[in-house]
Design a protein around this motif. Structure first.
Motif, PDB file in Angstrom:
ATOM      1  N   ILE A   1       0.841  -1.196   0.000  1.00  0.00           N
ATOM      2  CA  ILE A   1       0.000   0.000   0.000  1.00  0.00           C
ATOM      3  C   ILE A   1       0.876   1.246   0.000  1.00  0.00           C
ATOM      4  CG2 ILE A   1      -1.635   1.363   1.372  1.00  0.00           C
ATOM      5  CD1 ILE A   1      -2.768  -1.337   2.398  1.00  0.00           C
TER       6      ILE A   1
ATOM      7  N   GLU B   1      -0.754   2.287  -4.030  1.00  0.00           N
ATOM      8  CA  GLU B   1      -2.027   1.877  -3.462  1.00  0.00           C
ATOM      9  C   GLU B   1      -2.950   1.219  -4.479  1.00  0.00           C
ATOM     10  OE1 GLU B   1      -3.468   4.820  -0.889  1.00  0.00           O
ATOM     11  OE2 GLU B   1      -5.340   3.750  -0.539  1.00  0.00           O
TER      12      GLU B   1
ATOM     13  N   THR C   1      -7.227  -2.389   0.823  1.00  0.00           N
ATOM     14  CA  THR C   1      -6.377  -1.287   1.298  1.00  0.00           C
ATOM     15  C   THR C   1      -7.043  -0.496   2.415  1.00  0.00           C
ATOM     16  OG1 THR C   1      -7.249   0.115  -0.447  1.00  0.00           O
ATOM     17  CG2 THR C   1      -5.212  -1.030  -0.909  1.00  0.00           C
TER      18      THR C   1
END
Ligand code: ATP
Ligand code: MG
Lengths: 298, 302, 243
Positions: free
Chosen positions: B170, B174, B184
């Motif tokens: 992440i 992302e 996420t």
């Protein structure tokens, strides 16, 4: 019925006027911030500190040299613009575009430096509004409903909104302004089509800092301030900027009115500290409802 | 290990012992901040959790009469809850917006702490003195060292788990992380919750073992310092690695104490800001990155 | 029932219509090729199917489930994975862990150990095993493409989108990658290959979809497509076609 009328006259009137005054200050504070963020994608967390710096310099020159605050504003503006450009040149420029993380950490570090430097130089004490004399010699008018509007409040409103008109003209009618708007809409395209992004960045920081300087002097004339005021001013400016939509002058105008009134009403009815809380709540709500989500655009 | 710490604490006297305790506390706090930062979210408002931990500890132990050790661990749950809530919003935001949002947390927390409505619990602008651990016992340094070690183990375990890989992905990218199946948003909320707990634990330790007093300035407002110590220690030390954070805390925390008490005043604090700026520009890896590079260069020369 | 059923998907970026009512069906175990010139909307189609953007209108079903507004990570769990045309490796992780993290969070949730095992196998298959301990920064462009492929395959999904996975490859390398893809396909994985160059795809695809300007221009067996006048026209230009 009679109680309602008394309430209206005694409380609502001043609140309405103060809401407008506060809005005008927020407007000046937020436009500088939104101009920089809208174009360069940098949030200057030291923006509030620049405002306080201007208030302090104005205070210093009026008390020590007996200058009229509006005259004192000129050197104050000069200093604040220099600091603003220095922030860009020595803080942001070396790391610009390399990493957002570095930029964010840098901006909070700069704010910390300026705040504590001010606390050292101007001492961490509160300066009340009376310590900067009124630039127009005080006085005021009594509006219908027995509401007092001092000339200082009036001049704040006038200066702020007139500056907005000038800024609007600059952004929408001059070549430089149009280049800046091009930059905000499409940085790559703007630089390809011959806009000197490097030079424009300095212009943007200069104008943003100048707006902060004016906001600072007006703020100092009306309100109590101290070296650690920067945070809350930056926060107010954030809230106005986010609520109004980054980079939008008309949006900022409306948002500053909303925020000015919200803060005044909240601190009047809930207690002083709630003014700050309400601006946070507005910020959080806007971010929650319309976040610049990672899967949209970009 | 524990015996060594006790021996050392006997030798170096009370003042040094207090400083050593603050090193442990701020190591926990800085590690907690780094957990979030290493997920790509720069929090500028972690003092919210720190302060919530100290207030929760104080209120639980003073008003609700919970025993101090229990309050030390139960209180931070409030910080964890706040962390989850903050993560819920911050998890949807990007870089600058996270910075602005978290930055706004601390004045809001301060406003609540000093508000008339909550004054019966918080003591308003004055704050209050909660029950604190007895100074005459030499157990608190080893105890805080144990907690610091436990925190290190937590961070280490997270980093080497599925979650750690997810967080690292992440941090890197992302969108790519989401398209290889990483939730996420959920991970960001969880890590904020964990970080909130650990920061609050540091706050609770701070008041029960060191300051013995709770004041609203713990919210990092109006002076942002309480927000910035973990940033200074982590970034200047070398973010990303628990070793770097440890280095930063050990070197800088005593200096902080010195700045507060001996040199005094804001000018010393300006130095910290300048140091941060210089590190960001010149050596983004911090002191630890510098050390590593130095040894790598040395080993290559042989 | 189709494995993937995309119907009438529209995606706009401001004024630009990147996908203008595109419908595509992919059957189980099929190998589909999507071709089209620059800016045709091929990558946007993959992005919409993967959930990076939600479509403005239209519907997408996968394996009987409506995925139109499902977040990306859940689509992976259902069984879709993809490569990126411009490689997007995790630069802070070694090559092995780049693949392992994809295996870990793919269709099945695996432990770190299991995932690394799978990652080693797959790196072997795409002939990247000798780079397993390097960071992506030190890989060449073709190696980065292989890493993308390895990552998508490691996820253990039913359907894999390859967005120009072979771009820039030539000679042996191209043959190698194509043979890996064919082998994966033989093992029962459904594959959608996006290509710019028709040649690559015509030998191995069972069905070809041609996209131009955000619309599906034609669809059919490779032989049908290569003789379709509209395709020739859009690829070789109007003047050529009219001659
Ligand atoms: N995120 C975005 N924002 C704005 N426009 C976009 C975005 N993504 C794609 N586009 C536009 O949509 C159109 C289709 O782009 P897309 O990348 O899907 O084409 P493509 O068929 O993959 O082309 P190529 O062969 O070059 O990869 C292009 O005009 C592109 O500029
Ligand atoms: Mg493409």
């Amino acid at each position: 019925m009679k109680i309602m009328a008394v309430f209206l006259l005694q409380h609502l009137g001043p609140l309405l006027i103060w809401g407008l005054v506060t809005s005008s200050v927020y407007l000046l504070m937020a436009t500088g911030l939104t101009l920089i963020f809208g174009t360069l994608r940098l949030v200057n967390f030291a923006h509030g500190d620049l405002i306080v710096l201007s208030a302090f310099i104005t205070f210093l020159l009026t008390t020590n040299m007996n200058l009229n605050p509006f005259i004192a504003l000129i050197p104050a503006m000069f200093v604040v613009m220099t600091v603003g450009v220095a922030i860009y040149r020595f803080g942001f420029k070396p790391i610009y575009g390399i990493s957002k993380v570095s930029e964010i950490l840098m901006t909070i570090g700069i704010s910390y430096i300026i705040e504590n430097a001010m606390a050292y130089y101007f001492l961490p004490v509160y300066r009340t509004s009376v310590e900067i004399p009124s630039p127009v010699g005080g006085g005021g008018v009594v509006l219908p409903g027995n509401v007092l509007m001092t000339y200082d409040m009036l001049e704040t409103i006038v200066v702020s909104w007139v500056l907005m008109i000038i800024l609007y003209y600059w952004l929408y009618r001059t070549g430089q302004g149009i280049a800046i708007r091009a930059l905000s809409q499409n940085p790559v395209g703007a630089s390809i089509s011959g806009v000197d992004v490097g030079r424009l960045s300095y212009v943007i920081f200069l104008v943003g800092s100048a707006l902060a300087a004016v906001a600072g002097a007006l703020y100092g004339i009306l309100y109590t301030f101290w070296p650690y005021n920067g945070i809350i001013l930056t926060l107010m400016a954030f809230s106005v900027m986010i609520l109004g939509g980054v980079g939008s002058i008309p949006g900022t105008m409306i948002a500053s009115l909303v925020m000015g009134y919200a803060v005044n009403f909240a601190s009047y009815y809930l207690g002083g500290c709630w003014g700050e809380a309400i601006s946070f709540i507005i910020l959080a709500l806007v971010l929650l409802v319309r976040p610049s989500g990672i899967f949209r655009g970009g | 290990m524990t015996i060594a710490v006790i021996l050392v604490s006997m030798m170096i006297g009370k003042y040094a012992e207090m400083i050593a305790i603050t090193i442990m506390i701020f190591y926990i706090y800085s590690l907690a901040w780094s957990l979030v930062a290493n997920t790509g979210m720069i929090s500028l408002g972690h003092a919210l959790f720190f302060a919530l931990g100290s207030y929760a500890y104080g209120i639980f132990s003073l008003i609700y009469g919970i025993n101090m050790i229990s309050a030390l661990f139960i209180g931070p749950i409030i910080g964890a809850l706040a962390g989850l809530a903050v993560g819920f919003i911050a998890g949807r935001l990007r870089d600058w917006y996270i910075g602005m949002f978290t930055f706004a947390l601390t004045p809001a927390g301060y406003a609540l702490a000093v508000s008339d409505q909550l004054k019966p619990w918080t003591g308003g602008a004055v704050g209050f003195a909660p029950p604190a651990f007895s100074l005459s016992m030499s157990i608190w340094l080893p105890f805080s060292a144990l907690l610091a070690f436990a925190t290190y183990m937590i961070v280490f375990t997270i980093q080497n788990s599925r979650m750690g890989f997810a967080l690292s992905a992440i941090n890197d990218d992302e969108v790519a992380a989401a398209t290889i199946g990483i939730n996420t948003r959920l991970y960001k909320i969880i890590i904020f919750g964990i970080s909130g707990y650990l920061s609050a634990l540091a706050g609770a330790m701070f008041v029960s073992m060191y300051s013995r007093y709770i004041s609203p300035e713990f919210f990092g407002y109006p002076d942002v310092s309480y927000n910035l110590w973990p940033i200074f220690y982590s970034i200047i030390g070398g973010m990303g690695t628990p070793e770097g954070v440890l280095l930063g805390t050990i070197i800088l925390d005593p200096l902080t104490e010195l700045a507060r008490t001996v040199i005094g005043g804001p000018l010393a604090l300006v130095t910290f800001g300048v140091l941060l700026a210089v590190v960001i520009i010149k050596t983004p890896g911090g002191i630890y990155g510098y050390v590593i590079k130095y040894f790598e260069a040395k080993s290559q020369m042989r | 029932m189709n494995l993937l059923n995309v119907s009438n998907v529209v995606k706009r970026f401001g004024g630009l219509v990147a996908l203008n009512g595109v419908s595509v069906q992919v059957d189980r175990h099929e190998l589909v090729g999507i071709i089209g010139p620059n800016g045709a909307g091929k990558t946007t189609l993959v992005n919409v199917i993967m959930g990076i953007y939600y479509p403005d209108s239209g519907r997408m079903m996968f394996n009987g489930r409506d995925i139109t507004r499902m977040p990306p990570h859940r689509r992976v769990k259902l069984g879709i994975s993809r490569t990126y045309q411009v490689p997007r490796p995790f630069s802070n992780m070694r090559v092995l862990d780049n693949v392992a993290v994809a295996a870990m969070h793919g269709a099945k949730e695996l432990s770190v150990g299991e995932a690394r095992g799978i990652a080693r196998d797959i790196l072997e298959r795409v002939r990247l095993a000798d780079k397993a301990n390097l960071y992506p920064l030190s890989l060449s462009v073709t190696e980065l493409r292989k890493l993308e492929l390895a990552r998508a395959l490691a996820q253990g999904t039913k359907l894999v989108f390859l967005d120009e996975a072979s771009a820039g490859l030539t000679g042996d390398e191209l043959r190698e990658i194509l043979s890996v893809i064919e082998k994966i396909h033989d093992e029962g994985i459904t594959i959608v290959m996006i290509e710019h160059v028709m040649k690559v795809i015509f030998n191995i695809a069972e069905k070809i979809v041609v996209m131009v300007n955000g619309e599906k221009l034609a669809e059919g067996k490779p032989t049908e497509i290569s003789s379709d006048a509209r395709v020739i026209e859009s690829y070789l230009g109007r003047r050529w076609a009219s001659v």
